[in-house]
Design a protein around this motif. Structure first.
Motif, PDB file in Angstrom:
ATOM      1  N   LEU A 154      15.631  24.289  -4.371  1.00 26.99           N
ATOM      2  CA  LEU A 154      15.484  22.771  -4.783  1.00 26.99           C
ATOM      3  C   LEU A 154      14.642  22.399  -3.749  1.00 26.99           C
ATOM      4  O   LEU A 154      15.837  23.218  -1.963  1.00 26.99           O
ATOM      5  CB  LEU A 154      16.822  22.881  -5.349  1.00 26.99           C
ATOM      6  N   HIS A 155      14.536  20.860  -3.516  1.00 26.56           N
ATOM      7  CA  HIS A 155      14.052  20.300  -2.308  1.00 26.56           C
ATOM      8  C   HIS A 155      14.920  19.373  -2.370  1.00 26.56           C
ATOM      9  O   HIS A 155      13.814  18.043  -3.240  1.00 26.56           O
ATOM     10  CB  HIS A 155      13.100  20.444  -2.109  1.00 26.56           C
ATOM     11  N   ILE A 156      15.238  18.511  -1.569  1.00 27.64           N
ATOM     12  CA  ILE A 156      15.531  17.187  -1.601  1.00 27.64           C
ATOM     13  C   ILE A 156      15.716  16.863  -0.237  1.00 27.64           C
ATOM     14  O   ILE A 156      16.020  16.859   1.118  1.00 27.64           O
ATOM     15  CB  ILE A 156      17.467  16.685  -1.857  1.00 27.64           C
ATOM     16  N   PRO A 157      14.202  15.768  -0.113  1.00 27.73           N
ATOM     17  CA  PRO A 157      13.596  15.253   1.178  1.00 27.73           C
ATOM     18  C   PRO A 157      14.916  14.235   1.298  1.00 27.73           C
ATOM     19  O   PRO A 157      14.516  13.501   2.348  1.00 27.73           O
ATOM     20  CB  PRO A 157      12.832  14.471   0.495  1.00 27.73           C
ATOM     21  N   GLU A 187      13.724  16.059  10.901  1.00 33.20           N
ATOM     22  CA  GLU A 187      13.901  15.346   8.825  1.00 33.20           C
ATOM     23  C   GLU A 187      14.649  15.740   8.005  1.00 33.20           C
ATOM     24  O   GLU A 187      15.283  16.849   8.315  1.00 33.20           O
ATOM     25  CB  GLU A 187      12.425  16.202   8.768  1.00 33.20           C
ATOM     26  N   ASP A 188      15.496  14.786   7.855  1.00 33.01           N
ATOM     27  CA  ASP A 188      16.651  15.104   7.235  1.00 33.01           C
ATOM     28  C   ASP A 188      16.906  15.922   5.636  1.00 33.01           C
ATOM     29  O   ASP A 188      15.212  15.466   5.601  1.00 33.01           O
ATOM     30  CB  ASP A 188      17.316  14.065   6.724  1.00 33.01           C
ATOM     31  N   GLY A 189      16.881  16.668   5.061  1.00 32.51           N
ATOM     32  CA  GLY A 189      16.925  16.641   3.359  1.00 32.51           C
ATOM     33  C   GLY A 189      17.943  17.950   3.691  1.00 32.51           C
ATOM     34  O   GLY A 189      19.087  18.607   4.070  1.00 32.51           O
ATOM     35  N   ILE A 190      17.546  18.627   3.022  1.00 35.56           N
ATOM     36  CA  ILE A 190      17.946  19.565   1.713  1.00 35.56           C
ATOM     37  C   ILE A 190      17.286  20.443   1.098  1.00 35.56           C
ATOM     38  O   ILE A 190      16.305  20.048   0.198  1.00 35.56           O
ATOM     39  CB  ILE A 190      18.946  19.460   0.563  1.00 35.56           C
ATOM     40  N   ARG A 191      17.859  22.091   1.513  1.00 30.92           N
ATOM     41  CA  ARG A 191      16.786  23.037   0.359  1.00 30.92           C
ATOM     42  C   ARG A 191      18.180  23.961   0.516  1.00 30.92           C
ATOM     43  O   ARG A 191      18.155  24.492   1.329  1.00 30.92           O
ATOM     44  CB  ARG A 191      15.337  23.557   1.461  1.00 30.92           C
ATOM     45  N   VAL A 192      18.103  24.369  -1.060  1.00 32.12           N
ATOM     46  CA  VAL A 192      17.920  25.568  -1.511  1.00 32.12           C
ATOM     47  C   VAL A 192      17.228  27.222  -1.866  1.00 32.12           C
ATOM     48  O   VAL A 192      17.220  26.684  -2.876  1.00 32.12           O
ATOM     49  CB  VAL A 192      19.668  25.119  -2.396  1.00 32.12           C
ATOM     50  N   TYR A 193      17.665  28.251  -1.211  1.00 31.00           N
ATOM     51  CA  TYR A 193      16.369  28.802  -1.789  1.00 31.00           C
ATOM     52  C   TYR A 193      17.262  30.177  -2.822  1.00 31.00           C
ATOM     53  O   TYR A 193      18.815  31.026  -2.207  1.00 31.00           O
ATOM     54  CB  TYR A 193      15.972  29.705  -0.516  1.00 31.00           C
ATOM     55  N   GLY A 194      16.195  30.449  -4.360  1.00 40.41           N
ATOM     56  CA  GLY A 194      17.178  31.515  -4.738  1.00 40.41           C
ATOM     57  C   GLY A 194      16.269  32.137  -5.153  1.00 40.41           C
ATOM     58  O   GLY A 194      15.394  32.365  -4.656  1.00 40.41           O
ATOM     59  N   SER A 195      17.101  33.030  -5.790  1.00 39.77           N
ATOM     60  CA  SER A 195      15.804  34.405  -5.889  1.00 39.77           C
ATOM     61  C   SER A 195      15.237  33.868  -7.217  1.00 39.77           C
ATOM     62  O   SER A 195      13.898  35.054  -7.496  1.00 39.77           O
ATOM     63  CB  SER A 195      16.870  35.083  -6.763  1.00 39.77           C
ATOM     64  N   ARG A 196      14.729  32.849  -7.500  1.00 38.20           N
ATOM     65  CA  ARG A 196      14.058  32.309  -8.635  1.00 38.20           C
ATOM     66  C   ARG A 196      12.931  31.818  -9.021  1.00 38.20           C
ATOM     67  O   ARG A 196      12.769  30.575  -9.461  1.00 38.20           O
ATOM     68  CB  ARG A 196      14.562  32.622 -10.040  1.00 38.20           C
ATOM     69  N   GLY A 197      13.262  31.190  -6.899  1.00 36.36           N
ATOM     70  CA  GLY A 197      12.913  29.379  -6.504  1.00 36.36           C
ATOM     71  C   GLY A 197      13.410  28.588  -5.667  1.00 36.36           C
ATOM     72  O   GLY A 197      14.544  28.769  -5.646  1.00 36.36           O
ATOM     73  N   GLN A 206      15.526  11.765  -6.041  1.00 32.23           N
ATOM     74  CA  GLN A 206      13.929  12.974  -6.183  1.00 32.23           C
ATOM     75  C   GLN A 206      14.880  14.152  -6.073  1.00 32.23           C
ATOM     76  O   GLN A 206      15.341  14.458  -4.895  1.00 32.23           O
ATOM     77  CB  GLN A 206      13.013  13.053  -6.157  1.00 32.23           C
ATOM     78  N   ILE A 207      14.723  15.426  -6.482  1.00 27.46           N
ATOM     79  CA  ILE A 207      15.093  17.034  -6.684  1.00 27.46           C
ATOM     80  C   ILE A 207      13.828  17.675  -7.245  1.00 27.46           C
ATOM     81  O   ILE A 207      13.662  17.302  -8.279  1.00 27.46           O
ATOM     82  CB  ILE A 207      16.250  17.348  -7.422  1.00 27.46           C
ATOM     83  N   ILE A 208      13.377  18.419  -5.967  1.00 28.39           N
ATOM     84  CA  ILE A 208      12.176  19.194  -6.282  1.00 28.39           C
ATOM     85  C   ILE A 208      12.254  20.244  -6.712  1.00 28.39           C
ATOM     86  O   ILE A 208      12.838  21.244  -5.968  1.00 28.39           O
ATOM     87  CB  ILE A 208      11.217  18.722  -5.293  1.00 28.39           C
ATOM     88  N   LEU A 209      12.079  20.886  -7.974  1.00 27.64           N
ATOM     89  CA  LEU A 209      12.176  22.130  -7.695  1.00 27.64           C
ATOM     90  C   LEU A 209      11.303  22.736  -8.356  1.00 27.64           C
ATOM     91  O   LEU A 209      10.198  22.654  -8.762  1.00 27.64           O
ATOM     92  CB  LEU A 209      13.366  22.104 -10.012  1.00 27.64           C
ATOM     93  N   THR A 210      11.031  23.975  -7.492  1.00 27.55           N
ATOM     94  CA  THR A 210       9.759  25.287  -7.212  1.00 27.55           C
ATOM     95  C   THR A 210      10.456  27.136  -8.130  1.00 27.55           C
ATOM     96  O   THR A 210      11.214  27.232  -7.304  1.00 27.55           O
ATOM     97  CB  THR A 210       9.223  24.829  -6.088  1.00 27.55           C
ATOM     98  N   PRO A 211       9.756  26.714  -9.310  1.00 23.23           N
ATOM     99  CA  PRO A 211      10.256  28.183  -9.341  1.00 23.23           C
ATOM    100  C   PRO A 211       9.713  28.798  -8.591  1.00 23.23           C
ATOM    101  O   PRO A 211       8.269  28.532  -8.133  1.00 23.23           O
ATOM    102  CB  PRO A 211       9.960  27.884 -10.953  1.00 23.23           C
ATOM    103  N   ALA A 212      10.209  30.613  -8.665  1.00 22.97           N
ATOM    104  CA  ALA A 212       8.702  30.970  -7.986  1.00 22.97           C
ATOM    105  C   ALA A 212       7.927  31.911  -8.388  1.00 22.97           C
ATOM    106  O   ALA A 212       7.935  31.841  -9.645  1.00 22.97           O
ATOM    107  CB  ALA A 212      10.116  32.159  -8.008  1.00 22.97           C
ATOM    108  N   GLY A 213       6.505  31.472  -7.457  1.00 22.23           N
ATOM    109  CA  GLY A 213       4.989  31.175  -8.002  1.00 22.23           C
ATOM    110  C   GLY A 213       4.469  29.991  -9.339  1.00 22.23           C
ATOM    111  O   GLY A 213       3.443  30.638 -10.489  1.00 22.23           O
ATOM    112  N   GLY A 214       5.823  29.427  -9.025  1.00 22.20           N
ATOM    113  CA  GLY A 214       5.614  28.199 -10.595  1.00 22.20           C
ATOM    114  C   GLY A 214       4.892  27.098  -9.542  1.00 22.20           C
ATOM    115  O   GLY A 214       4.557  26.705  -8.175  1.00 22.20           O
ATOM    116  N   GLU A 215       4.542  25.950 -10.220  1.00 21.56           N
ATOM    117  CA  GLU A 215       4.795  24.305  -9.538  1.00 21.56           C
ATOM    118  C   GLU A 215       6.223  23.734  -9.432  1.00 21.56           C
ATOM    119  O   GLU A 215       6.618  23.969  -9.726  1.00 21.56           O
ATOM    120  CB  GLU A 215       3.039  24.004 -10.653  1.00 21.56           C
ATOM    121  N   PRO A 216       6.071  22.974  -8.419  1.00 19.64           N
ATOM    122  CA  PRO A 216       7.116  21.844  -8.233  1.00 19.64           C
ATOM    123  C   PRO A 216       7.146  20.831  -9.571  1.00 19.64           C
ATOM    124  O   PRO A 216       5.902  20.416 -10.049  1.00 19.64           O
ATOM    125  CB  PRO A 216       6.433  21.354  -6.824  1.00 19.64           C
TER     126      PRO A 216
END
Length: 338
Positions: free
Chosen positions: A254-257, A242-252, A272-282
């Motif tokens: 990012l996922h690029i499928p 599965e190709d893709g990019i995921r970047v993890y930070g202190s507050r959420g 698309q870029i999917i932004l998921t805040p910590a504890g929040g909805e994508p």
């Protein structure tokens, strides 16, 4: 913008993608194509309506109607023909990787500087709006402090149809063919996070499955980047994953499928870029590309040919990436036959 008359040095699959891009570009025209086989050059020219077809690379470089050359030979020949193009006074766009090693790239850059021509490595994904939006989100703190990045680019090819990918003499292997994208992306994330123009990892390690000639069939690398950002980079030429990019930070995170380097995103359209805040909805962020990446690449060269370097892909950027690839290949034992 400078209007550029392009010569294509080689007539393979990627040259076809770039030729279509030049046709779509605003500031480029197709002037000539050169191949080792004159018949193949003529067939390619007929397909794209190119006025001149040559049965040698030397004849292409001697054409006074060619301003810029797109080099898309196998990796191991990039150095020779990029230097030859510079010596002929042609501006150079060379398909990634610019060369097999950083030391070879330094020689190409020296030739471009000596002969006062433009030179850029062809990482077309760097010019896609998706990539630019990703770096904006990171730089603006959308996920807080960046701590890790995972990226993969891997496919399963037929060894008989893609023999060059398994040949060390031709610069085969997943690291040079597609791992270079993963390395570039991980470094780009760190650059956006730290605000530095060019970064390199302080530590590089990795493992790979090597073929009998010591060429990596699939590999994983681990990088420690400035800002204490940890990156996992995976690639392969004999493995579908599965190709893709995921970047993890202190507050959420990012996922690029579907990263901008995959085939479907090389043409205009929405990604698309999917932004998921910590504890929040994508949150799905849609990015519109009104121009194909190869057309964008041709126009980027036209925009910066007078500068001799492109701001998105400077010579320092190319050298930093190749030094990292050198270290990754060394870590996995590339070139050591089993």
């Amino acid at each position: 913008m400078t209007e550029l008359r392009w010569g294509l040095l080689a007539a393979g699959t990627i040259a076809g993608h770039f030729a279509a891009g030049v046709e779509e570009s605003r500031h480029g025209t197709l002037a000539a194509v050169g191949a080792r086989d004159a018949g193949r050059a003529r067939e390619f020219a007929a397909r794209f309506g190119i006025p001149k077809a040559y049965g040698s690379y030397e004849d292409l470089l001697a054409d006074p109607d060619v301003d810029a050359v797109y080099v898309s030979t196998p990796h191991a020949l990039h150095k020779e023909w990029a230097i030859a193009a510079a010596e002929a006074g042609k501006h150079v766009l060379c398909e990634k990787p610019l060369t097999i090693t950083a030391a070879d790239a330094e020689e190409v850059i020296a030739a471009a500087r000596k002969h006062d021509v433009f030179l850029m490595e062809g990482f077309m994904y760097r010019l896609h709006p998706q990539t630019r939006r990703l770096t904006e989100l990171i730089a603006n703190g959308a996920i807080g402090e960046v701590r890790a990045v995972d990226t993969a680019f891997s496919f399963d090819s037929n060894p008989e149809e893609t023999a060059r990918l398994g040949d060390p003499a031709l610069g085969g292997g997943g690291i040079l063919d597609v791992g270079c994208y993963c390395t570039s992306l991980a470094r780009l994330v760190a650059q956006a996070a730290t605000g530095e123009a060019v970064v390199e990892p302080t530590e590089v390690s990795g493992m790979a499955r090597l073929n009998a000639d010591g060429v990596d069939e699939y590999a994983t690398g681990l990088l420690r980047l400035p800002g204490d950002i940890l990156a996992t980079i995976s690639c392969g030429i004999r493995l579908t994953r599965e190709d893709g990019i995921r970047v993890y930070g202190s507050r959420g995170h990012l996922h690029i499928p579907r990263p901008a380097w995959i085939h479907p995103l090389r043409t205009p359209g929405t990604s698309q870029i999917i932004l998921t805040p910590a504890g929040g909805e994508p949150e799905v962020i849609e990015v519109e590309a009104t121009q194909g990446v190869f057309a964008r690449e041709a126009d980027h060269v036209a925009a910066h040919v007078g500068d001799r370097q492109a701001p998105e892909l400077t010579w320092a950027e190319t050298l930093a990436n190749l030094r990292t690839l050198d270290r990754w290949r060394e870590a996995v034992g590339y070139g050591r036959p089993r």
